[in-house]
Scaffold this motif. Structure first.
Motif, short mmCIF file in Angstrom:
data_model
loop_
_atom_site.label_atom_id
_atom_site.label_comp_id
_atom_site.label_asym_id
_atom_site.label_seq_id
_atom_site.Cartn_x
_atom_site.Cartn_y
_atom_site.Cartn_z
N LEU A 101 1.07 -1.54 0.56
CA LEU A 101 0.17 -0.56 -0.17
C LEU A 101 0.80 1.15 0.07
CD1 LEU A 101 -3.17 -1.07 1.96
CD2 LEU A 101 -3.24 -0.52 -0.23
N THR A 102 2.06 1.40 0.79
CA THR A 102 2.82 2.37 0.68
C THR A 102 3.35 2.59 -0.60
OG1 THR A 102 3.03 1.63 2.99
CG2 THR A 102 4.98 3.50 1.56
N SER A 103 3.74 1.80 -1.43
CA SER A 103 4.38 1.77 -2.95
C SER A 103 3.58 2.03 -3.85
CB SER A 103 5.07 0.53 -3.44
OG SER A 103 3.57 -0.43 -4.05
N LEU A 104 1.54 2.49 -3.91
CA LEU A 104 1.30 2.41 -4.42
C LEU A 104 1.10 4.01 -3.88
CD1 LEU A 104 -1.70 -0.06 -4.89
CD2 LEU A 104 0.73 0.54 -6.14
N ALA A 105 0.83 4.52 -2.51
CA ALA A 105 0.40 5.50 -2.05
C ALA A 105 1.27 6.70 -3.05
CB ALA A 105 1.02 5.68 -0.45
N ARG A 106 3.07 6.15 -2.45
CA ARG A 106 3.95 6.53 -3.06
C ARG A 106 3.72 7.24 -4.92
NH1 ARG A 106 7.67 3.26 -1.83
NH2 ARG A 106 7.89 4.22 1.22
N ILE A 107 3.37 6.28 -4.98
CA ILE A 107 2.57 6.34 -6.58
C ILE A 107 2.12 7.81 -6.91
CG2 ILE A 107 1.79 5.76 -8.94
CD1 ILE A 107 3.33 3.22 -8.08
N CYS A 108 1.05 7.37 -5.93
CA CYS A 108 -0.09 8.22 -6.20
C CYS A 108 0.29 9.71 -6.03
CB CYS A 108 -1.12 8.39 -5.38
SG CYS A 108 -2.22 7.21 -5.53
N VAL A 109 1.43 10.14 -4.38
CA VAL A 109 2.13 10.65 -4.63
C VAL A 109 2.78 11.75 -5.87
CG1 VAL A 109 3.89 12.15 -3.01
CG2 VAL A 109 1.39 11.03 -1.83
N GLU A 110 3.89 10.63 -6.10
CA GLU A 110 4.79 11.56 -6.99
C GLU A 110 4.65 11.70 -8.87
OE1 GLU A 110 7.05 7.75 -7.66
OE2 GLU A 110 8.48 8.20 -5.21
N ARG A 111 3.52 11.49 -8.76
CA ARG A 111 2.67 11.31 -9.98
C ARG A 111 1.07 11.79 -10.44
NH1 ARG A 111 1.87 5.89 -12.37
NH2 ARG A 111 4.43 4.41 -12.37
N GLY A 112 0.63 12.63 -8.59
CA GLY A 112 -0.19 14.17 -8.67
C GLY A 112 -1.59 12.92 -8.62
N TYR A 113 -1.66 11.82 -8.23
CA TYR A 113 -3.19 11.42 -8.29
C TYR A 113 -3.91 11.49 -6.85
CZ TYR A 113 -0.88 8.52 -12.11
OH TYR A 113 -0.33 7.92 -12.76
N GLU A 114 -5.10 11.60 -6.71
CA GLU A 114 -5.24 12.35 -5.18
C GLU A 114 -6.48 11.02 -4.63
OE1 GLU A 114 -7.52 15.86 -5.73
OE2 GLU A 114 -5.32 16.77 -7.02
N ARG A 115 -5.74 9.79 -5.76
CA ARG A 115 -7.19 8.40 -4.80
C ARG A 115 -6.63 7.33 -4.34
NH1 ARG A 115 -13.22 9.89 -6.42
NH2 ARG A 115 -13.34 12.18 -4.76
N LEU A 116 -6.02 6.72 -3.44
CA LEU A 116 -5.90 5.27 -4.15
C LEU A 116 -7.23 4.89 -3.11
CD1 LEU A 116 -3.96 2.72 -3.81
CD2 LEU A 116 -3.56 4.07 -1.54
N GLU A 117 -7.86 4.33 -4.10
CA GLU A 117 -9.23 3.36 -3.43
C GLU A 117 -9.21 2.41 -4.13
OE1 GLU A 117 -13.05 6.86 -4.17
OE2 GLU A 117 -12.70 5.69 -6.10
N TRP A 118 -9.93 1.52 -2.87
CA TRP A 118 -9.79 -0.22 -2.79
C TRP A 118 -11.39 -0.79 -2.68
CZ3 TRP A 118 -6.38 2.08 0.26
CH2 TRP A 118 -6.95 2.04 1.21
N SER A 119 -11.88 -2.15 -2.89
CA SER A 119 -12.60 -2.48 -1.82
C SER A 119 -12.92 -3.61 -1.16
CB SER A 119 -14.22 -3.03 -3.36
OG SER A 119 -14.65 -1.79 -3.56
N VAL A 120 -13.38 -3.88 0.34
CA VAL A 120 -13.17 -4.72 0.95
C VAL A 120 -14.43 -5.10 1.68
CG1 VAL A 120 -13.23 -3.43 3.32
CG2 VAL A 120 -12.19 -5.34 3.01
#
Length: 158
Positions: A101-120
């Protein structure tokens, strides 16, 4: 260690998808093939991406995250939709899920993406507790709808 998946990872990703489907009591719904996964992840027009969590001592894959880009019309930018996050039972509790999850959040931050979403799944309390510990919050005001199989064919043929 977290790294982007390679074509050589397709067999282990496929195996872990089957394991996840069994855990979620939905083995009958897991119809992905290795060929379909290869095309989706590494074909001419990739539709999804994957990261692999490896055991620090052995280097063996112990988990994966499979994700794709979504888009928020309200924010006007891409985000990441995490389709699957899975860590094998024997490797849970060692930080692999958080690292993915940290690696995906890092991608979001680096690329200017504003959401990381999923379902559970509502019954998956261990995962819910884990996600909440990271600061994730459920979107209780939204319900997920899905068309598949016969209903999808019927609507698409109308």
């Amino acid at each position: 260690m977290i790294r982007p998946a390679t074509p050589a990872d397709i067999p282990v990703i496929h195996a872990m998808i089957r394991e996840l489907a069994e855990y979620e009591k939905a083995s009958h719904e897991a119809r992905a093939t290795r060929g379909r996964l290869h095309e989706a992840l590494f074909g001419a027009h990739p539709a999804a991406y994957a990261h692999i969590a490896q055991d620090d001592a052995t280097g063996e894959p112990v988990g994966f995250a499979l994700w794709f880009l979504n888009f928020s019309t309200w924010r006007g930018v891409h985000g990441i939709y995490l389709e699957d996050l899975y860590v094998r039972p024997e490797a849970r509790g060692a930080g692999h899920g958080k690292a993915l999850l940290t690696s995906l959040a890092r991608i979001c931050v680096e690329r200017g993406y504003e959401r990381l979403e999923w379902s559970v799944l509502n019954w998956n309390q261990p995962s819910i507790d884990f996600y909440r510990s990271l600061g994730a919050r459920p979107q209780d005001e939204w319900s997920v709808y899905r068309l598949t199989d016969g209903a999808l064919s019927a609507l698409g043929s109308a």
